[in-house]
Design a protein around this motif. Structure first.
Motif, short mmCIF file in Angstrom:
data_model
loop_
_atom_site.label_atom_id
_atom_site.label_comp_id
_atom_site.label_asym_id
_atom_site.label_seq_id
_atom_site.Cartn_x
_atom_site.Cartn_y
_atom_site.Cartn_z
N MET A 101 -21.10 30.17 -23.71
CA MET A 101 -20.28 29.06 -24.22
C MET A 101 -18.80 29.37 -24.00
N GLU A 102 -18.04 28.33 -23.76
CA GLU A 102 -16.60 28.49 -23.71
C GLU A 102 -15.93 27.20 -24.17
N PHE A 103 -14.74 27.35 -24.69
CA PHE A 103 -13.99 26.19 -25.16
C PHE A 103 -13.41 25.42 -23.98
N LYS A 104 -13.22 24.12 -24.18
CA LYS A 104 -12.67 23.26 -23.13
C LYS A 104 -11.15 23.36 -23.04
N GLY A 105 -10.53 23.86 -24.09
CA GLY A 105 -9.07 23.95 -24.14
C GLY A 105 -8.60 23.81 -25.57
N ILE A 106 -7.33 23.49 -25.71
CA ILE A 106 -6.76 23.25 -27.04
C ILE A 106 -7.09 21.82 -27.46
N GLY A 162 13.19 22.39 -37.86
CA GLY A 162 13.08 23.72 -37.28
C GLY A 162 11.77 24.00 -36.58
N GLN A 163 10.92 22.99 -36.44
CA GLN A 163 9.66 23.17 -35.72
C GLN A 163 9.94 23.60 -34.28
N ARG A 164 9.28 24.67 -33.84
CA ARG A 164 9.54 25.25 -32.52
C ARG A 164 8.63 24.62 -31.47
N ILE A 165 9.24 23.91 -30.53
CA ILE A 165 8.51 23.18 -29.49
C ILE A 165 9.00 23.65 -28.12
N ILE A 166 8.07 23.78 -27.19
CA ILE A 166 8.41 24.11 -25.81
C ILE A 166 7.86 23.02 -24.90
N LEU A 167 8.72 22.35 -24.17
CA LEU A 167 8.26 21.44 -23.12
C LEU A 167 7.92 22.27 -21.89
N VAL A 168 6.74 22.05 -21.33
CA VAL A 168 6.30 22.84 -20.18
C VAL A 168 5.96 21.91 -19.02
N SER A 169 6.48 22.25 -17.85
CA SER A 169 6.28 21.43 -16.66
C SER A 169 4.89 21.63 -16.08
N ASP A 170 4.26 20.52 -15.70
CA ASP A 170 2.97 20.55 -15.01
C ASP A 170 3.14 20.49 -13.49
N GLU A 171 4.32 20.84 -13.00
CA GLU A 171 4.64 20.71 -11.57
C GLU A 171 3.53 21.24 -10.66
N ASP A 172 3.10 22.46 -10.87
CA ASP A 172 2.06 23.05 -10.03
C ASP A 172 0.84 23.44 -10.86
N ASN A 173 0.66 22.77 -11.97
CA ASN A 173 -0.42 23.14 -12.88
C ASN A 173 -1.78 22.69 -12.37
N GLU A 174 -2.77 23.53 -12.57
CA GLU A 174 -4.16 23.18 -12.29
C GLU A 174 -4.99 23.49 -13.53
N GLY A 175 -6.11 22.81 -13.68
CA GLY A 175 -6.97 23.07 -14.82
C GLY A 175 -7.18 21.84 -15.66
N VAL A 176 -7.16 22.00 -16.98
CA VAL A 176 -7.42 20.90 -17.90
C VAL A 176 -6.48 19.73 -17.62
N ALA A 177 -7.05 18.56 -17.46
CA ALA A 177 -6.26 17.37 -17.12
C ALA A 177 -5.31 17.00 -18.24
N ALA A 178 -4.17 16.45 -17.87
CA ALA A 178 -3.21 15.93 -18.85
C ALA A 178 -3.72 14.61 -19.41
N GLY A 179 -3.09 14.17 -20.49
CA GLY A 179 -3.42 12.89 -21.08
C GLY A 179 -2.70 11.74 -20.38
N VAL A 180 -2.71 10.59 -21.04
CA VAL A 180 -2.15 9.36 -20.48
C VAL A 180 -0.89 8.98 -21.26
N PRO A 181 0.25 8.82 -20.59
CA PRO A 181 1.47 8.46 -21.33
C PRO A 181 1.32 7.17 -22.13
N TRP A 182 1.99 7.12 -23.25
CA TRP A 182 1.99 5.93 -24.10
C TRP A 182 2.75 4.82 -23.39
#
Length: 323
Positions: free
Chosen positions: A1-6, A123-143
């Protein structure tokens, strides 16, 4: 078994109305569910996500009105990442965050990706991360009705960072029990501290990574507003969840057992450094009790709380989330 992601990340806010304004009007995430904390129905639980509230896109907040500010430290989920489509999108976000006077850093590379770190008003710590060359779990759909152009919009959760005094203990649970793979490492931004370890699950990619930071110079975190309560990992369905419950039981970890959250089913347990992990099913989903076009516009209650609606609403501060 393995998780699909976050699956989702759940954090704390002291002010639901301000939180709603920041995450929908500045960050352009969609409020996909306005409900209550099922363990304390006197406060809101707000879920932000993509167009449909897909698993892997949800950043949620429990409102704790009197919560003090988080004292940052060890034994914590120290940063949450949000995915954007490209490096160019980060340039857009630099301008947008500056427009709204949001505290931020410069764009830098972390784990082979361009990133932009900032804090919300609590003070919530957030990091925006670029999917420029990302592979793997698909991104969602913009609102589609949100304030951010689709080519720059937030599309889901990226890597979650855990900060701990003993990385080996957390890594052991992630790999030996939960099936994560060690992918690599990158230097800490703090001089004299070990490299940050990158682990991944499922298809991999930014939507399936946990970054483990070992720190020897921090006190234990005191959780409050601006902090993160727990991180959840994705499984397909109840059958798979129950298999994970058996596996976690067999490993000797105290846990919640099966929990029905109505919109998904869950299990909770703490890893050896005290961080709360959740295992959550992909469904049934947030359109179970609301039409997709009207997600988050009114107070949604699961069936077992519906008979108490009048009493629950009487204790909540009004929160207008209509368009």
């Amino acid at each position: 078994m393995e998780f699909k992601g976050i699956h989702h990340v759940s954090a704390l806010t002291a002010a639901a109305a301000n939180n709603f304004d920041f995450y929908t009007k500045i960050l352009g995430m969609r409020l996909v569910k306005k409900t209550v904390n099922q363990d304390d129905v006197s406060v809101y639980h707000l879920f932000y996500g993509d167009e449909r509230g897909n698993p892997g896109t949800e950043l949620t907040f429990f409102e704790i009105p009197m919560a003090g500010r988080t004292r940052e430290g060890n034994n914590s989920i120290s940063a949450t990442s949000l995915r954007v489509p490209s490096d160019r999108a980060l340039d857009y976000w630099v301008e947008r965050l500056d427009k709204f006077h949001v505290e931020r850093e410069e764009i830098i590379e972390r784990a082979g990706r361009k990133t932009l770190w900032f804090r919300d008003y609590e003070g919530q710590r957030i990091i925006l991360v670029s999917d420029e060359d990302n592979e793997g779990v698909a991104a969602g759909v913009p609102w589609r009705k949100g304030p951010i152009p689709a080519e720059y919009a937030i599309t889901g959760l990226g890597p979650v960072q855990l900060t701990v005094p003993r990385a080996d203990r957390t890594v052991s649970v992630l790999t030996d029990l939960m099936g994560f793979r060690q992918k690599g490492q990158y230097p800490s931004s703090v001089a004299g501290q070990p490299d940050i370890l990158v682990l991944e699950t499922g298809e991999g990619g930014s939507g399936a990574e946990v970054h483990v930071e070992e720190r020897h110079d921090l006190p234990q975190e005191r959780l409050g507003r601006g902090g993160v309560h727990h991180v959840a990992f994705r499984v397909e369905d109840e059958q798979e969840l129950k298999a994970w419950i058996e596996q976690i039981d067999a490993a000797g970890f105290s846990n919640s057992g099966f929990v029905d959250r109505y919109y998904f089913r869950s299990l909770y347990f703490r890893e050896p450094n005290g961080i709360l992990f959740e295992v959550a099913t992909d469904g049934p989903g947030f359109d179970t009790d609301e039409h997709l076009d009207h997600l988050g516009e009114s107070l949604a209650l699961p069936p077992f709380l519906e008979p108490k609606r009048e009493q629950i609403e009487a204790k909540l501060r009004p929160l207008d989330t209509t368009p």
